[in-house]
Design an enzyme around this catalytic site. Structure first.
Site, PDB file in Angstrom:
ATOM      1  N   CYS A  10       0.760  -1.232  -0.120  1.00  0.00           N
ATOM      2  CA  CYS A  10       0.036  -0.056   0.094  1.00  0.00           C
ATOM      3  C   CYS A  10       0.886   1.242  -0.149  1.00  0.00           C
ATOM      4  O   CYS A  10       2.097   1.056  -0.095  1.00  0.00           O
ATOM      5  CB  CYS A  10      -1.156  -0.078   1.310  1.00  0.00           C
ATOM      6  N   ASN A  13       2.522   1.484   4.077  1.00  0.00           N
ATOM      7  CA  ASN A  13       2.901   0.140   4.736  1.00  0.00           C
ATOM      8  C   ASN A  13       2.807   0.179   6.323  1.00  0.00           C
ATOM      9  O   ASN A  13       3.572  -0.269   7.199  1.00  0.00           O
ATOM     10  CB  ASN A  13       4.151  -0.282   4.471  1.00  0.00           C
ATOM     11  N   CYS A  15      -1.039   0.646   7.408  1.00  0.00           N
ATOM     12  CA  CYS A  15      -2.370   0.366   7.573  1.00  0.00           C
ATOM     13  C   CYS A  15      -2.910  -0.795   6.883  1.00  0.00           C
ATOM     14  O   CYS A  15      -2.891  -1.855   7.446  1.00  0.00           O
ATOM     15  CB  CYS A  15      -3.309   1.699   7.184  1.00  0.00           C
ATOM     16  N   ARG A  16      -3.107  -0.513   5.360  1.00  0.00           N
ATOM     17  CA  ARG A  16      -3.574  -1.636   4.677  1.00  0.00           C
ATOM     18  C   ARG A  16      -2.591  -2.809   4.392  1.00  0.00           C
ATOM     19  O   ARG A  16      -2.918  -3.936   4.749  1.00  0.00           O
ATOM     20  CB  ARG A  16      -4.076  -1.113   3.334  1.00  0.00           C
ATOM     21  N   SER A  17      -1.514  -2.735   3.885  1.00  0.00           N
ATOM     22  CA  SER A  17      -0.507  -3.915   3.676  1.00  0.00           C
ATOM     23  C   SER A  17      -0.259  -4.723   4.929  1.00  0.00           C
ATOM     24  O   SER A  17      -0.172  -5.905   4.643  1.00  0.00           O
ATOM     25  CB  SER A  17       0.567  -3.314   2.880  1.00  0.00           C
ATOM     26  N   ASP A 129      -7.965   3.412   1.592  1.00  0.00           N
ATOM     27  CA  ASP A 129      -6.864   3.847   2.557  1.00  0.00           C
ATOM     28  C   ASP A 129      -7.803   4.556   3.801  1.00  0.00           C
ATOM     29  O   ASP A 129      -8.503   5.281   3.608  1.00  0.00           O
ATOM     30  CB  ASP A 129      -6.077   5.038   2.152  1.00  0.00           C
TER      31      ASP A 129
END
Length: 161
Positions: A10, A13, A15-17, A129
């Site tokens: 993301c 690196n 939050c999402r990934s 995000d």
């Protein structure tokens, strides 16, 4: 047997990934295939290199997996990742465009590059995000990552039969 490998990417690196990495790790563990996988995550930017995941992302993961130990530290994608991993999955179209630019710098990339959301059985291709929103966005991301992890593992298992 050589390990399968997947890299989640993301923007930052944090939050999402890292959430996708943690969720995928847990789903693989529940299915008894964790030993067969190399799993990591990275950022397209250099904003948060060395940083732990966002507290909200970690809290949602720990809510669902209370025994989870979060040791991740942010890192940026490198051209070698396109040969070190079989799959590079990103969260949105902007990530995908950034990754395509990096991939072009790689001499002979072997990784499959695509949106992680392309595995979502609900058809939610973009994992948005959640950084500037509330905890609900992180819960939504968790649900998407769980569905995508399960569907991706199903597809890998089906193709190996």
């Amino acid at each position: 047997m050589e390990k399968n490998s997947v890299l989640f990417v993301c923007l930052g690196n944090i939050c999402r990934s890292p959430m996708a990495e943690l969720v995928f790790t847990q789903v693989a563990k529940e299915r008894g295939v964790l030993k067969d996988w190399k799993i990591d995550s990275a950022a397209t930017s250099d904003y948060h290199i060395g940083s732990p995941p966002d507290e909200r992302s970690a809290a949602i993961c720990k809510k669902h997996y209370p025994d989870l130990e979060v040791t991740h530290r942010g890192r940026q994608i490198s051209t070698s990742d396109f040969n070190d991993f079989q799959y590079v999955f990103c969260m949105d179209e902007s990530n995908l465009e950034d990754l395509k630019r990096v991939q072009k710098q790689c001499k002979e990339p072997t990784a499959v590059l695509k949106l992680f959301g392309s595995f979502d059985p609900k058809g939610e291709r973009i994992i948005k995000d959640p950084y500037y929103g509330g905890i609900d966005g992180f819960q939504r991301n968790f649900d998407q990552c769980k569905r995508c992890s399960e569907a991706f593992l199903d597809s890998v298992h089906a193709s190996s039969l």
